[in-house]
Design a protein around this motif. Structure first.
Motif, PDB file in Angstrom:
ATOM      1  N   PRO A  61      13.748   9.733  -4.245  1.00  0.00           N
ATOM      2  CA  PRO A  61      13.802  11.071  -3.656  1.00  0.00           C
ATOM      3  C   PRO A  61      12.411  11.663  -3.425  1.00  0.00           C
ATOM      4  N   THR A  62      11.474  11.390  -4.328  1.00  0.00           N
ATOM      5  CA  THR A  62      10.111  11.905  -4.160  1.00  0.00           C
ATOM      6  C   THR A  62       9.518  11.446  -2.839  1.00  0.00           C
ATOM      7  N   ALA A  63       9.666  10.157  -2.561  1.00  0.00           N
ATOM      8  CA  ALA A  63       9.115   9.611  -1.325  1.00  0.00           C
ATOM      9  C   ALA A  63       9.824  10.236  -0.127  1.00  0.00           C
ATOM     10  N   GLY A  85       0.772  -1.250   0.000  1.00  0.00           N
ATOM     11  CA  GLY A  85       0.000   0.000   0.000  1.00  0.00           C
ATOM     12  C   GLY A  85       0.796   1.290   0.000  1.00  0.00           C
ATOM     13  N   ALA A  86       0.182   2.321   0.552  1.00  0.00           N
ATOM     14  CA  ALA A  86       0.739   3.670   0.543  1.00  0.00           C
ATOM     15  C   ALA A  86       1.569   3.906   1.813  1.00  0.00           C
ATOM     16  N   PRO A  87       2.564   4.805   1.726  1.00  0.00           N
ATOM     17  CA  PRO A  87       3.423   5.066   2.883  1.00  0.00           C
ATOM     18  C   PRO A  87       2.722   5.830   4.005  1.00  0.00           C
ATOM     19  N   ASP A  88       1.570   6.422   3.715  1.00  0.00           N
ATOM     20  CA  ASP A  88       0.902   7.263   4.720  1.00  0.00           C
ATOM     21  C   ASP A  88      -0.361   6.597   5.277  1.00  0.00           C
ATOM     22  N   LEU A  95       8.018  12.426   2.908  1.00  0.00           N
ATOM     23  CA  LEU A  95       8.066  12.008   4.312  1.00  0.00           C
ATOM     24  C   LEU A  95       8.782  13.053   5.167  1.00  0.00           C
ATOM     25  N   LEU A  96       9.804  13.660   4.579  1.00  0.00           N
ATOM     26  CA  LEU A  96      10.550  14.724   5.267  1.00  0.00           C
ATOM     27  C   LEU A  96       9.600  15.836   5.707  1.00  0.00           C
ATOM     28  N   THR A 119       7.333  16.259  -5.910  1.00  0.00           N
ATOM     29  CA  THR A 119       7.346  15.253  -6.976  1.00  0.00           C
ATOM     30  C   THR A 119       8.459  15.477  -8.003  1.00  0.00           C
ATOM     31  N   GLY A 120       9.328  16.461  -7.769  1.00  0.00           N
ATOM     32  CA  GLY A 120      10.388  16.742  -8.736  1.00  0.00           C
ATOM     33  C   GLY A 120       9.849  17.621  -9.848  1.00  0.00           C
TER      34      GLY A 120
END
Ligand code: 7RM
Length: 643
Positions: free
Chosen positions: A354-356, A328-331, A360-361, A551-552
């Motif tokens: 890097p997007t992820a 699933g999703a990280p959140d 999260l940062l 998202t870059g």
């Protein structure tokens, strides 16, 4: 440049690493460069199982390469069967966690059983080497099992990312001439069901080549089953034999086709074959991720992207690793889901984008701080250049300043990691993929193909074929030549700009073509434009990537309408939805700007460069001498100021 911090590996890390110290790396690199056939031949013999040895390592009929010519092997056998006669037989091959929290641990022995059963199902329905299968699945073990079962029989698979729409799925089925689709009722993402089978149903009426659809039950939601065409995986599995040996396949047998965006609206089917691909996927797991027997390896990519192929399934399993898969999703349910998983399964190697990291940062340090991340010993990054702030956060907050970060540059086309540090050998510089791996003859050149000097920008190219390189574009050898080998004759053209510093470190700067990188997903501006102009209200569209903190790049579309009197707010919403429907949710433009005209050259070419400048700097300072009507640009720039 002198400001760039440098992070040499700790003596502690070096002492346990697979490749220890810079000299060891240099020696490997030198040998691979001077005697490539000997270098790769020895590795192929030592690292892979062959039913029959090759007659020669390499054949180069530019730009078509063959590796381990005449050799017979099988990717599935190497990823599964060969481990059964070793202490790995009861080791976890796949650790899986579903988004709702369900979990499975599949040992190598169990994986063998599951893959053999599914292979038998395919075989008993008449599928065999040379057939093509589409896999359109959520991140569940059956996705990997389906890939491996295809590989076992020599059925060429194409995994289509579950976020793609029916239109995109259909285009891939047709281009590939697929005869079977393997899917699921749906999968879980952010607590909602992502329906997959219904998308397949929408795509299939115009795909006459498809004979069977096999449906894995994941969510249990209601699904119509077309009589004769659709079958439940678990029903076919009931009577499946567990005896289904891996087929000895030619080293150049087509393993998979993966579609990726190029500079046109038509996605390219990148073809990867068997022996060379597997060898380089295996070696990079050992070299770059410094894999040790006891490691738990987690690559967070989706299986629908090349990273999932090489670093969730084929590379780690061939190397005998424990590979972790999360659906699933990280959140979900909260922003600490990934750190919860790292803690729970004591993940040692963690590979993400890097997007992820940026997303999260942004949520703050409290999420990782709530978990014990001390099992981590190596971090990886892929998909786009990593900016210093994200690098620093990843290093400090996730890696606790103990874990090297391997920044891995590669592409769908390269099949395996090409430029990355061997973490026990090469000092890190944040933002640089550092040095090319053994056998990778990377260079930075000008328009004429001549190397540029230190710290000069140029095109990133590869001078010599490598084992895992794409063999062609499916069904279009001419496009393969034109796109990759004819731009700078004799050199593989990556489409990226880069510079090399005085230490030989490569810094990839981004694409030089009309390919956007949104959250590490490749999308061509043309693909989105073609989708937009298919909408009845749209006359013309020009799409550019606009810098985005998370998202870059984000997609910004400039649109002219067939008739001027429309409600712009409503139509913008409709067009964003339209693109999501035509391509997939990840391609939804962030912004639609309406205009009475687009900036064009006198010969009628849309000047995307100017649009890029407008979305980036809100003005135009570059060369406009070829522009037909300066007024268009002035109006577009002013339009933004009003907002
Ligand atoms: C693996 C993958 C490939 C493009 C490539 C680059 C960009 C990927 C990095 C990177 C800078 C990196 N395959 N890219 N990794 N740029 N540093 N470490 O991403 O086919 O989907 O994309 O992604 O532009 O050409 S891909």
């Amino acid at each position: 440049m002198s400001e760039t911090p440098v992070y040499p590996p700790s003596p502690e890390f070096v002492s346990k690493a697979n490749v220890q110290g810079l000299e060891a790396y240099r020696e490997l690199y030198r040998r691979a460069g001077e005697r490539p056939e000997e270098f790769w031949g020895e590795l192929a013999e030592k690292e892979l199982f062959w039913f029959q040895k090759w007659s020669h390592v390499f054949e180069w009929n530019p730009p078509f390469a063959k590796w381990f010519v005449g050799g017979k092997t099988n990717v599935c056998y190497n990823c599964v069967d060969r481990h059964l006669s070793t202490p790995r037989k009861n080791k976890a091959a796949i650790i899986w966690e579903g988004e709702p929290g369900d979990q499975r641990v599949i040992t190598y022995q169990e994986l063998h059983r599951l893959v053999s059963r599914f292979s038998s199902v395919l075989k008993s329905r008449g599928y065999q080497a040379g057939d093509r299968a589409i896999i359109y699945m959520p991140m569940i073990p059956e996705a990997a099992i389906a890939m491996l079962a295809c590989a076992r029989l020599g059925i060429t698979h194409s995994v289509v990312f579950g976020g793609f729409s029916a239109e995109a799925l259909k285009a891939r089925i047709l281009d590939l001439g697929a005869v079977i689709v393997i899917t699921a009722d749906g999968g879980w993402r952010r607590g909602k069901e992502v329906k997959l089978k219904s998308v397949v149903d929408e795509a299939l009426p115009e795909c006459p080549s498809v004979r069977d659809v096999i449906v894995c039950r994941r969510t249990g939601s209601e699904t119509g089953m077309a009589a004769g065409r659709d079958h439940w995986w678990h029903e076919l599995d009931e009577n499946a034999s567990e005896d289904c040996p891996a087929e000895p396949l030619d080293s150049e047998h087509p393993l998979y086709v993966l579609y990726t965006s190029g500079t046109t609206g038509q996605p390219k089917g990148i073809l990867h074959t068997t022996g060379g691909y597997l060898l380089q996927a295996t070696m990079t797991v050992k070299w770059v991720f410094d894999l040790h027997e006891e490691d738990t390896f987690w690559c967070t990519a989706d299986i629908g992207w090349v990273t999932g192929h090489s670093y969730i399934v084929y590379g780690p399993l061939s190397a005998g690793a424990t590979t972790l898969m999360y659906e699933g999703a990280p959140d979900t349910p909260a922003f600490d889901r990934w750190w919860r998983i790292v803690e729970k399964y004591r993940v040692n190697i963690f590979y993400t984008s890097p997007t992820a990291i940026r997303a999260l940062l942004r949520q703050g340090e409290k999420w990782p701080a709530a978990h014990d991340l001390s099992s981590l010993r190596l971090l990886g990054s892929v998909g786009e250049p990593i900016n210093p702030a994200a690098w620093e956060w990843y290093y400090r907050v996730i890696g606790k300043e103990k874990c090297p970060i391997v920044d891995t540059w590669w592409q769908t086309e390269t099949g395996a990691i090409m430029i990355a540090p061997m973490p026990g050998a090469v000092a890190l510089k944040p933002g640089s993929g550092t040095l090319p791996l053994p056998g990778v003859d990377a260079d930075v050149v000008d328009f004429a193909g001549n190397p540029v000097g230190a710290d000069q920008e140029g095109f990133l190219v590869i001078r010599r074929p490598w084992p895992a390189m794409l063999r062609t574009i499916w069904g279009d050898g001419q496009r393969y030549k034109d796109q990759y080998w004819n731009r700078l004759p004799g050199l593989y053209f990556t489409g990226d700009a880069a510079r090399r510093d005085a230490d030989g470190y490569i810094w990839v700067l981004g694409r030089v073509d009309d390919v956007m990188n949104v959250s590490g997903h490749r999308l061509s501006t043309m693909e989105v434009e073609s989708a937009l102009v298919r909408h009845p209200a749209v006359a013309e569209a020009a799409v550019v990537g606009k810098p985005d903190e998370i998202t870059g790049q984000a997609i910004c579309a400039f649109v002219t309408l067939k008739s001027g009197n429309a409600d712009h707010a409503t139509l913008a919403k409709e067009l964003r939805q339209w693109v999501a429907h035509e391509i997939g949710g990840f391609a939804r433009p962030q912004e639609i700007r309406f205009s009475d005209a687009l900036p064009k050259t006198r010969s009628g070419k849309i000047m995307r460069r100017l649009l890029r400048e407008i979305v980036t700097t809100h003005s135009v300072s570059g060369d406009v001498t070829t522009l037909e009507d300066m007024g268009v640009v002035t109006r577009l720039a002013a339009q933004h100021d009003e907002e």
